[in-house]
Design a protein around this motif. Sequence first.
Motif, short mmCIF file in Angstrom:
data_model
loop_
_atom_site.label_atom_id
_atom_site.label_comp_id
_atom_site.label_asym_id
_atom_site.label_seq_id
_atom_site.Cartn_x
_atom_site.Cartn_y
_atom_site.Cartn_z
N THR A 47 26.32 60.82 54.95
CA THR A 47 26.87 60.32 53.69
C THR A 47 28.13 59.47 53.89
O THR A 47 28.84 59.17 52.93
CB THR A 47 27.17 61.50 52.74
OG1 THR A 47 27.91 62.51 53.46
CG2 THR A 47 25.89 62.11 52.22
N GLY A 48 28.41 59.09 55.13
CA GLY A 48 29.51 58.18 55.40
C GLY A 48 30.88 58.73 55.07
O GLY A 48 31.76 58.00 54.61
N GLN A 49 31.11 60.02 55.32
CA GLN A 49 32.37 60.65 54.96
C GLN A 49 33.37 60.77 56.11
O GLN A 49 34.45 61.32 55.90
CB GLN A 49 32.10 62.05 54.39
CG GLN A 49 31.29 62.06 53.12
CD GLN A 49 31.16 63.46 52.54
OE1 GLN A 49 32.14 64.14 52.29
NE2 GLN A 49 29.92 63.91 52.35
N LEU A 50 33.02 60.32 57.29
CA LEU A 50 33.93 60.46 58.42
C LEU A 50 35.08 59.46 58.33
O LEU A 50 34.94 58.39 57.73
CB LEU A 50 33.17 60.26 59.73
CG LEU A 50 32.15 61.33 60.08
CD1 LEU A 50 31.44 60.97 61.38
CD2 LEU A 50 32.80 62.71 60.20
N PRO A 51 36.23 59.79 58.93
CA PRO A 51 37.37 58.86 58.93
C PRO A 51 37.01 57.52 59.59
O PRO A 51 36.03 57.42 60.34
CB PRO A 51 38.44 59.62 59.73
CG PRO A 51 38.08 61.07 59.56
CD PRO A 51 36.58 61.09 59.52
N ASP A 52 37.85 56.54 59.37
CA ASP A 52 37.55 55.18 59.81
C ASP A 52 37.54 55.03 61.34
O ASP A 52 36.66 54.39 61.90
CB ASP A 52 38.59 54.21 59.23
CG ASP A 52 38.55 54.17 57.71
OD1 ASP A 52 37.48 54.43 57.14
OD2 ASP A 52 39.60 53.89 57.10
N HIS A 53 38.55 55.59 62.00
CA HIS A 53 38.70 55.42 63.44
C HIS A 53 38.25 56.71 64.15
O HIS A 53 38.74 57.79 63.85
CB HIS A 53 40.16 55.12 63.80
CG HIS A 53 40.72 53.96 63.06
ND1 HIS A 53 40.46 52.65 63.40
CD2 HIS A 53 41.53 53.91 61.97
CE1 HIS A 53 41.08 51.84 62.56
NE2 HIS A 53 41.74 52.57 61.69
N LYS A 54 37.31 56.55 65.10
CA LYS A 54 36.71 57.74 65.74
C LYS A 54 36.63 57.53 67.25
O LYS A 54 36.32 56.43 67.71
CB LYS A 54 35.31 58.00 65.17
CG LYS A 54 35.32 58.35 63.70
CD LYS A 54 33.93 58.34 63.11
CE LYS A 54 33.43 56.90 62.86
NZ LYS A 54 34.14 56.20 61.78
N VAL A 55 36.88 58.61 67.99
CA VAL A 55 36.82 58.54 69.44
C VAL A 55 36.16 59.82 69.96
O VAL A 55 36.26 60.89 69.34
CB VAL A 55 38.23 58.36 70.04
CG1 VAL A 55 39.08 59.62 69.86
CG2 VAL A 55 38.18 57.96 71.50
N ILE A 56 35.48 59.69 71.09
CA ILE A 56 34.79 60.83 71.68
C ILE A 56 35.31 61.02 73.11
O ILE A 56 35.62 60.04 73.80
CB ILE A 56 33.26 60.60 71.67
CG1 ILE A 56 32.51 61.82 72.22
CG2 ILE A 56 32.87 59.34 72.41
CD1 ILE A 56 31.01 61.73 72.00
N ALA A 57 35.44 62.26 73.52
CA ALA A 57 35.95 62.58 74.86
C ALA A 57 34.79 63.04 75.74
O ALA A 57 34.01 63.92 75.35
CB ALA A 57 37.01 63.67 74.79
N HIS A 58 34.69 62.45 76.94
CA HIS A 58 33.63 62.79 77.90
C HIS A 58 34.27 63.31 79.18
O HIS A 58 35.32 62.85 79.60
CB HIS A 58 32.80 61.55 78.28
CG HIS A 58 32.05 60.94 77.15
ND1 HIS A 58 30.76 61.28 76.84
CD2 HIS A 58 32.40 59.98 76.26
CE1 HIS A 58 30.35 60.56 75.82
NE2 HIS A 58 31.33 59.76 75.44
N SER A 59 33.58 64.24 79.82
CA SER A 59 33.88 64.62 81.20
C SER A 59 32.58 64.47 81.99
O SER A 59 31.53 64.16 81.40
CB SER A 59 34.36 66.07 81.26
OG SER A 59 33.26 66.97 81.16
N PRO A 60 32.59 64.67 83.30
CA PRO A 60 31.34 64.57 84.06
C PRO A 60 30.24 65.52 83.57
O PRO A 60 29.06 65.26 83.81
CB PRO A 60 31.78 64.91 85.48
CG PRO A 60 33.21 64.48 85.54
CD PRO A 60 33.76 64.82 84.19
N THR A 61 30.62 66.58 82.86
CA THR A 61 29.62 67.55 82.41
C THR A 61 29.14 67.30 80.98
O THR A 61 28.26 68.00 80.49
CB THR A 61 30.18 68.97 82.50
OG1 THR A 61 31.38 69.06 81.72
CG2 THR A 61 30.47 69.34 83.94
N GLY A 62 29.73 66.31 80.30
CA GLY A 62 29.28 66.03 78.94
C GLY A 62 30.42 65.82 77.97
O GLY A 62 31.58 65.60 78.36
#
Length: 311
Positions: A47-62
């Motif tokens: 429903t498009g409710q997430l904030p405007d700026h988004k970031v995801i964190a990765h490590s070698p395991t996921g």
Amino acid sequence: MHSLGCTPHLSPWNGTMDADGVGIQRALSDMFPACTHPGGLAWEISTGQLPDHKVIAHSPTGVTGWAAFSADDTRLECAPEDDATTAALTSWLFDVAAGSRFSIAVHHEQHALQQDLISRGLVAEALPLAGLSHPAESFKAHVPSGYRIRPMEDGEEGRRIETHRRAWKPAELPFTDGSGGNIDPNAESRFSSSALESMQAAPLYRRDLDLVIEAPDGSLAGCCTFWLDPVSGWAELEPLGIVPSHRGLGLAQTLALEACRLTGELGGHSVFINSAPLPYYRAPWDAYLKAGFTPMNRGIRKTQAGDAHPH
């Protein structure tokens, strides 16, 4: 899933249920209830409710966590013991916020995040981070005479969308303090056919858990989707709404308790509702308390000093 020592790699996320979205959802399964429920995330994506700026964190395991920022909604979630991801996401957050005021939920388990925010001058808001829970039980909820709870049927998508939109028309929501009078009477719910299609494509979506209440005249009096996460054993009700002309009959409580029964039958142990006793909108909170749901004190909200008002 957890990266306890190495600095994670951060990359932008587009806020869809792509591979990154699925990775975040899986990470949340491991962390809940110290985070957003993965079903709640799927609903927000749809429903498009997430904030405007988004970031995801990765490590070698996921995937190890995610963060998001907009002026009225800020998030930061990772495993509570993952200090490296906590530090990386906190630094990103303050960089992207660039001095803007914001309010952020901090779960009790997130000790490193809480200490970092305190060191940056943030203080607790008056209203805690709340929720409601109910054990998955086998009893069958009492349905008012003439009403029937059932899954959405094939070809019924249009009626399901219209029922949600009627139940969630902004000006007709049961605001406690009468503030609904300030809402544009022409404003409508954002739920649409594309939102339903996106919701149905989410990994945790199950059509048999997308429920409607059929009224005595054959119309739909309400609807409810609940998301059972088999990893954590928790289901979340999101969303649940009753058409205004059918309110006051206990249908919201009935739907919620039916979700508890089905959750137990399917191997889950608890049902969660992301609600709070908001002073201007207490109706949902009070309704679920009446159904037997128990308040959860999940944490606090933090904001800049001088802005610690109820959220």
